[in-house]
Design an enzyme around this catalytic site. Sequence first.
Site, short mmCIF file in Angstrom:
data_model
loop_
_atom_site.label_atom_id
_atom_site.label_comp_id
_atom_site.label_asym_id
_atom_site.label_seq_id
_atom_site.Cartn_x
_atom_site.Cartn_y
_atom_site.Cartn_z
N HIS A 98 -10.03 4.89 -0.07
CA HIS A 98 -9.60 4.76 0.83
C HIS A 98 -9.75 5.79 2.36
CE1 HIS A 98 -5.60 4.43 -0.99
NE2 HIS A 98 -6.05 3.46 -2.08
N ASP A 100 0.89 -1.32 0.04
CA ASP A 100 0.26 0.48 0.44
C ASP A 100 0.72 1.32 0.16
OD1 ASP A 100 -1.98 1.39 0.38
OD2 ASP A 100 -2.64 1.11 2.14
N HIS A 101 -0.09 2.16 -0.89
CA HIS A 101 1.27 3.60 -0.30
C HIS A 101 2.14 3.56 -1.19
CE1 HIS A 101 -2.47 7.04 -0.38
NE2 HIS A 101 -2.93 5.01 0.53
N LYS A 140 -8.78 8.98 9.58
CA LYS A 140 -8.80 7.75 10.07
C LYS A 140 -9.46 7.44 11.10
CE LYS A 140 -5.86 7.65 7.30
NZ LYS A 140 -5.64 6.83 6.02
N GLU A 176 -3.21 -0.29 -8.40
CA GLU A 176 -3.66 1.09 -8.69
C GLU A 176 -2.92 2.21 -8.10
OE1 GLU A 176 -6.62 0.16 -5.14
OE2 GLU A 176 -6.40 1.80 -4.05
#
Length: 393
Positions: free
Chosen positions: A255, A77-78, A222, A180
């Site tokens: 996200h 991820d990221h 978050k 992605e």
Amino acid sequence: MLMPLALAPSFGFGDRLGLATAGHIAAVRGTKFAPIFAQQSVRENTRTGRTPQQVMDDARRAVDAAKWDLPWGADADHLKTVEDLLSFVQAGYTFFTVDPGEHVDNAADADPSGALKNKVAKFDWDELSALYLNQLDDPPWGQFDEESLMRASVKYGRAIRHAASMFNRLSQLKDAFDFEVSVDETDSPTTPLEHFYIASELRRLGVRFTSLAPRFIGHFEKGVDYIGDLNALDSELEKHAAVTTYFGTYKLSLHSGSDKLSVYPLVVRHWGERVHVKTAGTSYLEALRVLASYEPDLFLKIYSLGRECYEVDKRSYHVSASLEFLPNTSDLPSLLNDFHAREILHVTFGSAIGKFGAELKSALIKHEDTYNEVLRTHFAKHLNLLQAKNESG
Ligand SMILES: [Zn+2]
């Protein structure tokens, strides 16, 4: 089977402690979602002190123990640099989320025209204007004029090329994978027109991406629900959905997707099954919920450390919680339902794991069944809303 999930509806479960996959499996079993059980960003790996391989091993062990024999994925991820790729490839990851946010020129939104023209000189303006100006139809995501095209190409041009170079490198390292592109952590929201531009340019550069994560209007903080005007978001999402439908080749990726319960019905209405939802820290918060009930001393130590570290740890996140608004309560589990306490506990996970990681893990192993059940209940709320049939047609 660990494999690319392509366009199947999918759900990402981040697990920062390596003990949540059993609960994730209990939650996702019987739903239409293909799960991502291993998912960690470079930032999370740094803060948790885990390697891509350890994250993968923890997920795989739980998958084998639960005899999960349907497809599942592992999300690197990221990722920000080409150098980030190799350790995830070697550990067998199947889903690669590239975040070219550092190459986005955020100033392009407001640059005066002289500066803008200087910057645009670095791009092939004749080609871009031939492709994007004077289009005859009137698409729902809007039309470029000369100025908006200049701003979009300056803002995202280098980021798109960076994403393409990561895709090309990955293609040399691996045959099949989900790819992605995420721009969800940029300074300003992605307009539907910019979304169109990013998708179109990625395709033009030969990037076969399976999902794209724009930054939407309002605030996706978050571990808490959406902050903003849901009606405004709804009409914005409709235009974004028109873009994904136009191309028809990729999923919308949401996200900071945990706990956005009020947004899920909108996502279902606009995208149906063409969706990937990514969650991470909410599983850590559910672990703390178990501690708050059964290991209050340890919980209080983590809570107190969180308050100490919040001002520093929050810097790399979009959060608005404030220490002064924390409730004064002796009902510890209720803190896990409080906006401010959730965000403060959420972004200080690295500090907490650094200091109390071993205690935290042994407490969760001791209360394993409870943790699994808490996770199952928590994610059932998410997945049920995301599975709901679209009632308004
Ligand atoms: Zn993200």
